[in-house]
Scaffold this motif. Structure first.
Motif, short mmCIF file in Angstrom:
data_model
loop_
_atom_site.label_atom_id
_atom_site.label_comp_id
_atom_site.label_asym_id
_atom_site.label_seq_id
_atom_site.Cartn_x
_atom_site.Cartn_y
_atom_site.Cartn_z
N UNK A 186 66.63 -92.34 -3.53
CA UNK A 186 66.56 -91.29 -2.49
C UNK A 186 67.47 -91.59 -1.30
N UNK A 187 67.64 -92.86 -1.02
CA UNK A 187 68.59 -93.17 0.06
C UNK A 187 69.98 -92.69 -0.34
N UNK A 188 70.31 -92.89 -1.60
CA UNK A 188 71.63 -92.46 -2.07
C UNK A 188 71.72 -90.94 -2.10
N UNK A 189 70.71 -90.34 -2.73
CA UNK A 189 70.76 -88.90 -2.99
C UNK A 189 70.50 -88.05 -1.74
N UNK A 190 69.46 -88.43 -1.02
CA UNK A 190 69.04 -87.55 0.08
C UNK A 190 69.63 -87.94 1.42
N UNK A 191 69.85 -89.25 1.61
CA UNK A 191 70.36 -89.69 2.92
C UNK A 191 71.88 -89.84 2.85
N UNK A 192 72.37 -90.04 1.62
CA UNK A 192 73.82 -90.09 1.45
C UNK A 192 74.44 -91.41 1.82
N UNK A 193 73.66 -92.51 1.72
CA UNK A 193 74.27 -93.82 1.98
C UNK A 193 74.21 -94.66 0.71
N UNK A 194 75.21 -95.53 0.50
CA UNK A 194 75.12 -96.43 -0.65
C UNK A 194 73.93 -97.37 -0.48
N UNK A 195 73.24 -97.63 -1.57
CA UNK A 195 72.10 -98.54 -1.50
C UNK A 195 72.13 -99.45 -2.71
N UNK A 196 71.92 -100.73 -2.45
CA UNK A 196 72.03 -101.73 -3.51
C UNK A 196 70.68 -102.38 -3.77
N UNK A 197 70.30 -102.47 -5.04
CA UNK A 197 69.10 -103.21 -5.40
C UNK A 197 69.56 -104.60 -5.84
N UNK A 198 69.18 -105.59 -5.08
CA UNK A 198 69.66 -106.95 -5.33
C UNK A 198 68.52 -107.79 -5.91
N UNK A 199 68.66 -108.16 -7.18
CA UNK A 199 67.59 -108.91 -7.86
C UNK A 199 67.63 -110.38 -7.44
N UNK A 200 66.53 -110.87 -6.93
CA UNK A 200 66.45 -112.30 -6.58
C UNK A 200 64.99 -112.68 -6.36
N UNK A 201 64.80 -113.76 -5.65
CA UNK A 201 63.45 -114.22 -5.32
C UNK A 201 63.55 -114.87 -3.95
N UNK A 202 62.53 -114.68 -3.10
CA UNK A 202 62.70 -115.18 -1.74
C UNK A 202 62.72 -116.71 -1.64
N UNK A 203 62.08 -117.40 -2.58
CA UNK A 203 62.01 -118.86 -2.43
C UNK A 203 62.50 -119.64 -3.65
N UNK A 204 62.59 -118.97 -4.78
CA UNK A 204 62.87 -119.68 -6.03
C UNK A 204 64.32 -119.44 -6.45
N UNK A 205 65.17 -120.45 -6.21
CA UNK A 205 66.59 -120.21 -6.47
C UNK A 205 66.91 -120.11 -7.96
N UNK A 206 65.92 -120.43 -8.81
CA UNK A 206 66.17 -120.28 -10.24
C UNK A 206 66.27 -118.80 -10.63
N UNK A 207 65.79 -117.94 -9.73
CA UNK A 207 65.87 -116.50 -10.02
C UNK A 207 67.06 -115.85 -9.31
N UNK A 208 68.00 -116.69 -8.86
CA UNK A 208 69.16 -116.17 -8.13
C UNK A 208 70.41 -116.42 -8.98
#
Ligand code: SF4
Ligand code: SF4
Lengths: 438, 371
Positions: free
Chosen positions: A399-421
């Protein structure tokens, strides 16, 4: 109270500790910047003081056993009650974040994993349980809790986690259950329920603290809490200015006191000083990112072990991350706290954190930020460890992309576990995002 | 070892109910007041996944680290699986179900109204009062969409009907070892409580209970814990490998053996029943209480080992496991943990692990297990 333990506490926390910490601060003030100042502003002058303040808090914890009553608390809990009863308050989430920043989280979490805790569980919880089981910590030593105080206004995970802590420590668990607010307004019976639990918690906490709750002191703590939250909000809102005087990466570092020392006078002084410095930056035209071309928001928890990498990468491309739903959470409720009607206002304040509200509310918050902060895009950290924050992001991004018109990125990671980065994947996705920003 | 007349499927039941002019409430896991829905002429039909659906529609809204109960429910809804239902109830059990409820309300917006129900995490008077209020609020919402307003008498009648069915369900569990049903047939029957009208379920349960008892089923006696026994072929496979499920702590069955209520206020009574159910992490039961419950069940049923059969990414289950397994071990009860995705077929790896576990349990002297 054991007089020897009291003496040990005073000597270390009030006499020796401050001298050592002051010396460390003095050294830190003279150390050259570690983050790349070709693209980023020099570090905030207040940063060594933040470190000193936080270190002092953990130092007090280190010597609290047997001298002060200790409460382990979730980050969104109504801490005012505990402060007014003179508990030493420890936030396992903050401790876990410290471990994350120091890149010790995975080592410590492995201790929990070795004991059977799945890697699919929140990495804060794993880090904390690992620290409990192994005694490993970068802050010296964690005091044992006399009480566990969990509030479900950030997630249900904390309840599952604190139930385990209750078994490990044999400590009572006081629960403030805050029904999730699916729609714009919390139901009146839900607010009543929270208020009743707050009132019911008092005799339990009084018994553990060994003292009666002084309503005047509670009001005083409430005032300080409100004032610190207001200052924090003002600081964040200064980032509406172009160029933004600080970035969310600064905010992530400077937010520790508002989370773990809310209700203390030092916290108010600290944020007043930070606000001054931020204003001085604005007056001098200093931006957190030297060549601020684009402004974006950050959604969800920080990636603690890659703050510098992300800050530098984005700054290199002139992208300033100026606002975040996460840091905003500790300021946005400030207007709700009413020290003259504390019980009712506490019930309302603590039921309304962004994490206790619907996915649509978060989207509205982000839309408003795009407008108020004149943003060009959004980075939504899809945090494997934090389901309550992350579920909804796919629709929010669309919706940010479609309705607000700004690029939006979903960045997969984990806040504390660098094995998921996945470093390479993150770099590629960030580069593509920067390109879309133009 | 199957009951005389086959149990109608969810689809058949739903169709028959609609033909009689009734409405259907699709209900997500785990706890909710069945009696309240029935008082409005709505038949609760539970949605535990369901297994083996095309996960793609849900994957457009949910990250891969969300459990398949939630992912499949959304996929099922988006692919028209809930088209025949009139309202969707989303009880709160965990962060994932909370997220699903919110997504449905804010973004997916299905044709049917969506009503969440928050479940308190304690058993204090304030929790009871809150849940009673929550049921009352749900009553108002149901009244608004159905145009009906069941009286207190009608509500109490509905509650008693459910209490009777739950009493029979508990009796089935108690006597499961000597019922003339295989594990698979037993679970087909008890899981029919997820969608059959209470009176129809009660009639079927009574027919089985009134029949002659069978010889105790052979096999290494096991306690089955976790969420839901899917794929159900698992149960036949366990029997073939020499195991017999004799006790149950599954979220879909054993954790929902609600005792009858006592209050004369219908809303308090509904709340009371849910809060007084067996220990459950999603209701905030302390781990020690869960452990006592599991050990007690094992002692009573003669179970010699525990199989934790969980859905991947299920935080409520995963947080309790280490301490439960340690406590069970100390009580002489070995355990095994298996995680599945509802879309996976029964895997060879799962079967091998269960087989190895059964061999290990069978090789242990029974006294040790009863220590
Ligand atoms: S990171 Fe998310 S899941 Fe973990 S404690 Fe915080 S809010 Fe809960
Ligand atoms: S399987 Fe676990 S995580 Fe998934 S909906 Fe059920 S309780 Fe929640």
């Amino acid at each position: 109270m054991n007089p020897l333990l009291a003496l040990r506490y005073h000597w270390n926390v009030n006499v020796l500790g401050p001298v050592v910490l002051r010396l460390q601060r003095w050294q830190a003030e003279r150390r050259p910047a570690r983050w790349d100042t070709r693209y980023l502003a020099p570090p905030l002058r207040i940063a060594p003081r933040t470190k000193e303040l936080v270190a002092r808090h953990w130092l007090a914890g280190r010597y609290a056993d047997g001298y002060r009553k200790v409460a382990w608390v979730t980050s969104g809990a109504p801490v005012e009650l505990l402060k007014a009863l003179d508990f030493y308050v420890l936030y396992p989430e903050n401790h876990a974040a410290i471990c994350g920043t120091a890149r010790l989280a995975v080592d410590i979490a492995s201790e929990a994993e070795g004991a059977g805790y799945s890697r699919d569980l929140c990495s804060y919880a794993r880090t904390d349980i690992g620290a409990v089981l192994s005694g490993k910590t970068p802050v010296g030593r964690l005091p044992k809790p006399d009480v566990l105080f969990a509030c479900t206004n950030i997630c249900q995970t904390v309840l599952f986690w604190y139930r385990a802590l209750a078994e490990y420590f044999g400590a009572p668990l006081v629960l403030i259950d805050t029904p999730f607010v699916y729609t714009e307004e919390a139901a009146e019976h839900a607010v009543r329920y929270v208020r009743r639990q707050l009132e019911e918690a008092v005799p339990v906490l009084e018994r553990i603290a060994g003292k009666r709750l002084d309503e005047r002191k509670l009001r005083q703590v409430g005032l300080l809490s409100k004032r610190a939250s207001e200052l924090w909000l003002e600081i964040l809102q200064r980032c509406r200015h172009r160029p933004a005087p600080i970035s969310v990466f600064d905010q992530f570092i400077q937010m520790a006191p508002i989370v773990e020392m809310r209700g203390d006078p030092e916290t108010v002084d600290f944020y007043a000083a930070l606000l001054k410095e931020v204003d001085a930056r604005i007056a001098a035209g200093v931006g957190a990112v030297k060549n601020e071309r684009k402004r974006v928001l950050w959604d969800n928890l920080p990636i603690w072990y890659r703050l510098r990498y992300l800050a530098e990468f984005l700054a290199r491309h002139g992208v300033a991350v100026v606002v975040s739903t996460y840091t905003n959470a500790w300021g946005e409720l400030a207007p709700l706290i009413d020290p003259d009607d504390l019980w009712e206002s506490m019930a309302r304040t603590y039921i309304y954190p962004i994490l206790n509200r619907g996915t649509g509310h978060k989207l509205r918050t982000m839309r408003q930020m795009v407008e108020e902060y004149q943003l060009d895009g959004a980075i939504l950290h899809s945090d494997r460890s934090c389901k309550p924050y992350s579920i909804g992001q796919m629709d929010q991004r669309d919706r940010l992309i479609r309705e607000v018109g700004v690029p939006a990125l979903l960045l997969e990671a984990d806040h504390n576990d660098f094995r998921a980065f996945a470093e390479e994947q993150v770099a590629t996705r960030l580069a593509a995002f920067v390109e879309m920003l133009g | 070892m199957e009951p005389a007349s086959p149990i109608p499927s969810r689809t058949q039941t739903l169709r028959a109910w609609k033909e009689q002019g009734g409405g259907i409430a699709a209900v997500l896991p785990i706890h909710y007041p069945r009696a309240l829905l029935r008082a409005f002429g709505l038949l609760p039909v539970e949605v535990w996944g369901p297994p083996r659906v095309d996960p793609a529609p849900g994957a457009a809204h949910l990250q891969p680290y969300v459990c398949s109960i939630v992912g499949n429910a959304l996929s099922f809804l988006l692919s028209g699986g809930l088209d025949g239902t009139d309202v969707i109830i989303v009880p709160h059990a965990c962060d994932s179900l909370q997220g699903l409820g919110s997504l449905l309300l804010d973004f997916v917006r299905p044709r049917q109204p969506v009503f969440p129900l928050y479940l308190p995490r304690g058993r204090r008077e304030s929790d009871l009062q809150f849940l009673a209020d929550e049921c009352r609020a749900l009553y108002e919402k149901l009244a608004a969409i159905t145009g009906r307003a069941p009286s207190e008498v009608e509500l109490m009648k509905s509650i008693r009907r459910e209490e009777e069915a739950d009493g029979l369900l508990a009796e089935l569990h108690r006597r499961r070892r000597v019922l003339p049903l295989s594990d698979l047939a037993f679970y087909r029957l008890v899981r029919a409580r997820e969608y059959l009208p209470a009176e129809e379920f009660a009639a079927r349960a009574r027919a089985v209970l009134d029949g002659p008892p069978a010889d105790p089923r052979p096999g290494v006696p096991l306690l089955l814990s976790g969420i839901v026994p899917e794929p159900m072929a698992l149960l036949d496979a366990v029997a073939e490998m020499g195991g017999a499920v004799v006790a149950d702590d599954l979220a879909c069955s054993g954790r929902r053996l609600y005792p009858p209520g006592t209050s004369t206020d219908p809303f308090r009574r509904m709340a009371e029943r849910i809060l007084n159910g067996p220990p459950d992490p999603t209701r905030g039961s302390p781990i020690a209480e869960r452990l006592r419950h599991l050990v007690g069940m094992a002692r009573e049923s003669g179970a010699r080992g525990v199989v934790f059969y969980d859905v991947k990414f299920c935080e409520p289950e995963l947080f309790d496991l280490p301490l439960l397994r340690r406590g069970l071990q100390e009580a002489g009860l070995p355990s095994v943990h298996i995680e599945v995705d509802l879309n996976d077929p029964l895997s060879g790896q799962t079967l091998t692990r269960i087989e190895a576990f059964l061999e290990m349990v069978a090789g242990q002297p029974a006294e040790e297990a009863r220590r």
